[in-house]
Design an enzyme around this catalytic site. Sequence first.
Site, short mmCIF file in Angstrom:
data_model
loop_
_atom_site.label_atom_id
_atom_site.label_comp_id
_atom_site.label_asym_id
_atom_site.label_seq_id
_atom_site.Cartn_x
_atom_site.Cartn_y
_atom_site.Cartn_z
N GLY A 150 0.78 -1.23 0.00
CA GLY A 150 0.00 0.00 0.00
C GLY A 150 0.81 1.29 0.00
CB THR A 183 -7.68 -9.24 14.45
OG1 THR A 183 -8.08 -10.25 15.37
CG2 THR A 183 -8.80 -8.24 14.26
CB CYS A 240 16.63 -2.29 2.34
SG CYS A 240 15.04 -2.09 1.58
#
Length: 399
Positions: A205, A242, A330
Amino acid sequence: MNDQAERPVYMDHAATTCMKPEVLAAMAPYFSEHFGNPSSLYRFSRGSREGVEGARGEVAKALGAKPEEVFFTAGGTESDNWAIKGVAAAAKKKGGHIVTSAVEHHAVLHTCEWLAKQGFSVTYLPVDGYGRVDPGDVENAITDRTVLVSVMTANNEIGTVQPIGEIGRIAHDHGVLFHTDAVQAIGAVPIDVAAMEIDLLSLSGHKFYGPKGTGALYIRQGTRIESLIHGGGQERGRRAGTENVPGIVGLGRAIEVATADIEGHNRRIAAMRDRLIRGVLDTIPDTRLNGHPTERLANNANFSFRYVEGESILLLLDAHGICASTGSACSSGSPEPSHVLLATGLTPEEAHGSLRLTLGDVNTADDIDYVLRLLPETIGRLRRISPLTPAEKRVQEAD
Ligand SMILES: *Cc1c(COP(=O)(O)O)cnc(C)c1O
């Protein structure tokens, strides 16, 4: 001219993007009003459940997939890990060979290295000078023990777009599954999982103006894959935990916005990028453009400046409010030159002198002017003090 720009000139969209106001607005009610657990049975939780399923529909639409083939994760890294480890674990009986490329993101490469320690074998395909994989090499690398081909859609460092449609077809001709890390491609390269013969696709996203810590894995119906995260029965029993309801809703809204007009978006961004590339190559000697001249992401400009260190360029640009990157985000901080640039044939010295500028919706023509004004003097200053600069060039740079 004020040296420290009031607002940073942000040119690091391959690292992350600023969330769009409409994405934040779509998420807001799911932190408060619709806080129910999507798995609960009472009517109150229906709002959360519908938020999640609406987002699943948007992701499916953007990929040409069915909603049941979309599984939410905590980002691109998890999706890559799941695709590769999950297929490897499910196919252990058939064989243990994976084909990937030398220019993948570390989320793919380090996953493959871990699998190699568990006894799998991995082929890392070379790339040409522009960072492209030759589909013929994919074909030659496949053996009767190969279970997965994983080649990224577009590279995060140099922006090179791979011929993934051809690679997908070759994998399928040999009965092998095809995974693509499309994290950099969403909103930039039109995706159709059927036409491109993709079995698994990773997306994230925060790379397309959505929230951080959200992602999805597309899994073609019928694909044999083990779960990575075990626990409750969420995501139809395949990814426990969840659901991050606000994050998923934001991801759904972001992919809808990002894929509404890919062509128009690319045209606007590429016009700025091309002016940036031309300006840099015209004004700074001993500079090369890394990546493919045409088969590249509309927002990516990656240069190597001889005789200077990328980290020094970043520090000087940062002092002027410009956010850019060298190597991959990174690996900054580590002294290793970029594995991507080395794979395209650059020497370690050339790879060390790289600068990545990745544009986005927030950039303007003024931002390009600002960088084109600052970069030549920045590189000139660094070259004058660099021990790597040959004496005659140092004089020339001082002129
Ligand atoms: C950013 C990125 C990832 C990792 O995604 P996260 O959501 O940050 O974990 C993986 N692959 C590519 C090509 C990327 O650019």
